[in-house]
Every structure is written in structure tokens, then in C-alpha cells.
Design an enzyme around this catalytic site. Structure first.
Site, PDB file in Angstrom:
ATOM      1  N   ASP A 126       0.865  -1.166   0.000  1.00 26.57           N
ATOM      2  CA  ASP A 126       0.000   0.000   0.000  1.00 26.57           C
ATOM      3  C   ASP A 126       0.910   1.226   0.000  1.00 26.57           C
ATOM      4  OD1 ASP A 126      -1.690   2.108   0.552  1.00 26.57           O
ATOM      5  OD2 ASP A 126      -2.819   1.039   2.102  1.00 26.57           O
ATOM      6  N   VAL A 127       0.828   2.043  -1.042  1.00 28.68           N
ATOM      7  CA  VAL A 127       1.744   3.170  -1.170  1.00 28.68           C
ATOM      8  C   VAL A 127       1.543   4.205  -0.070  1.00 28.68           C
ATOM      9  CG1 VAL A 127       2.037   2.864  -3.655  1.00 28.68           C
ATOM     10  CG2 VAL A 127       0.239   4.409  -2.796  1.00 28.68           C
TER      11      VAL A 127
ATOM     12  N   TYR B 119     -10.640  15.120  -6.100  1.00 29.57           N
ATOM     13  CA  TYR B 119      -9.692  14.510  -7.036  1.00 29.57           C
ATOM     14  C   TYR B 119      -8.817  15.573  -7.678  1.00 29.57           C
ATOM     15  CZ  TYR B 119      -7.936  11.697 -10.939  1.00 29.57           C
ATOM     16  OH  TYR B 119      -7.122  11.053 -11.843  1.00 29.57           O
TER      17      TYR B 119
END
Length: 243
Positions: A56-57, A148
Site C-alpha cells: 500500500d503506497v 480529485y
């Protein structure tokens, strides 16, 4: 001569999968990172020089451990493609703030984590490339994309800032900003109204958006330039996309 290590995050589908195919065909050893390792392992690749790790980054330690394993096996990272990202469309008046946090954590913190992990080695070697996958939403606005857009404006900003900080060390920081594309990004959208609006917009362009393979070709083009040449940013979209 052995080719250098390439690390690709979000490698299970979309841009990441297509980028992996190109660099695999070129003979580079790869570290492919993602949360769905079974999908990565199902890609049509020669896995002789590929390491696949579930990571998981947003978890710096997990990300670091995976890269350290690949470096120990293949040598230093010459290219990091920060591709992992999520797009959860929704109107800011109604969207769950948890979705905002998910996008900021993955799209911004994930890029910062990966960059910090590999950057010092690149600076010490006076060589290396980081290509951050952003979006046209990192430079212009779209309805139902507020959080976003915020995350991708962040990717644009951090990319240019870090580029300025390391350019004198011959390290390249570049950015690719695709428009709407045929990826799995929309599969996690929970706002049906936002999704319907997006699909209507897509139909206005003939129902076809950008093929991810062309984004992958763009990444490869940037990387294949001599180290002393840095293509700072490429915006790429379907010809019929008007915004």
C-alpha cells in the site's frame, strides 16, 4: 549489459499494467507493486526478472520494505513510476469526507512516499528518473471532481517543486497528465449521479476515451531520453476530448 531496475506502483491494471508490459519487453528488471497481486501475476509478462509485492503506497514502511527487497536483488532503482491512484467522483456538498482522505492519501502521500524512498540514492548517483502519473485534472477543473482535482493539482505542484530541488544533481522528475482513459478508475465511484454525468460526457466524445497503451508509450518515451534531457510534463488525451 544488465538493464536497471524499474519500479511501477498500481501495476495490476490500466496504465500500470501497460507500462509494465513495455518495460518487460525492453528487458528491464521490474518491481511491480499493487494491492491485487493476483491480477499482476496474471498479466502476460515474462516473470523471469520481475518481483511482485503487495504494498500500500500510503504505508511508508511497507513501501520501503518492498523497494529494499528489489534493490537487494536487482540493484538501485533507476526509474520509479508513481502510478497508483484513485478517482472517487462526487459533489463536495454530499461526498463522504472519507473518500476525500482516501484520494489525498493515495494520490499525494503515495507519490511523496515513493519519491522519498528512492530519491536520496538517485541524488548520490547523479542519475535516476521519477515519473509521476497525474491527470488533466491536475491543471484544470471538472464538475464532481473537487477532491480529485485537489489531489492531482498537488501532484503537479510537488513534481515541479522536487524537480527544481534535484535538477542540479542530474535527477529527472517528470509528469504525465492523461485525460479520460479506459481504465478501472471509475469502478470505485459510489456517487451514481456523478457516474451518470461522467458517462454522458464520455458519450459526447463518441464513447471512446484514451487507450492506456498510449500513456505507457509516453512514459517509455520520457524515460528513453538521455539522462541530461528531462521532458518535464506531457499532457495526453483522446483527440475528441474537448476539455
Amino acid at each position: 549489459m544488465n538493464k536497471p531496475l524499474v519500479v511501477i506502483t498500481g501495476a495490476s491494471s490500466g496504465f500500470g499494467a501497460e507500462i509494465a508490459k513495455l518495460f518487460n519487453a525492453a528487458g528491464n528488471p521490474l518491481l511491480l507493486l499493487g494491492r491485487r497481486v493476483e491480477k499482476i501475476k496474471a498479466l502476460p509478462l515474462d516473470f523471469t526478472n520481475i518481483m511482485v509485492e503487495k504494498a500500500d503506497v500510503t504505508n511508508h514502511d511497507e513501501f520501503q520494505i518492498a523497494i529494499n527487497k528489489a534493490v537487494e536483488k536487482f540493484g538501485p532503482v533507476d526509474l520509479l513510476v508513481n502510478n497508483a491512484g484513485v478517482m472517487l467522483l462526487g459533489n463536495v456538498r454530499y461526498q463522504d469526507p472519507k473518500e476525500w482522505q482516501t484520494m489525498l492519501d493515495t494520490n499525494v502521500m503515495g507519490v511523496l512516499n515513493g519519491t522519498q524512498i528512492v530519491l536520496n540514492s538517485m541524488v548520490e548517483r547523479h542519475s535516476g528518473t521519477i515519473i509521476n502519473m497525474s491527470s488533466l485534472a491536475g491543471k484544470k477543473t471538472f464538475v464532481n471532481h473537487a477532491a480529485y482535482v485537489a489531489s492531482k493539482f498537488g501532484v503537479h505542484g510537488l513534481s515541479e517543486t522536487i524537480r527544481e530541488e534535484v535538477s542540479d544533481q542530474n535527477v529527472r522528475i517528470s509528469l504525465v497528465a492523461p485525460g479520460a482513459a479506459e481504465t478501472e478508475l471509475l469502478t470505485h465511484v459510489t456517487d451514481q449521479s456523478a457516474l451518470t454525468d461522467y458517462q454522458s460526457w464520455k458519450e459526447s466524445m463518441g464513447g471512446i476515451t484514451l487507450d492506456p497503451k498510449h500513456v505507457a508509450e509516453t512514459v517509455k518515451f520520457i524515460y528513453d531520453m538521455p539522462q541530461e534531457v528531462n521532458i518535464r510534463e506531457i499532457d495526453i488525451a483522446a483527440t475528441r476530448q474537448d476539455s
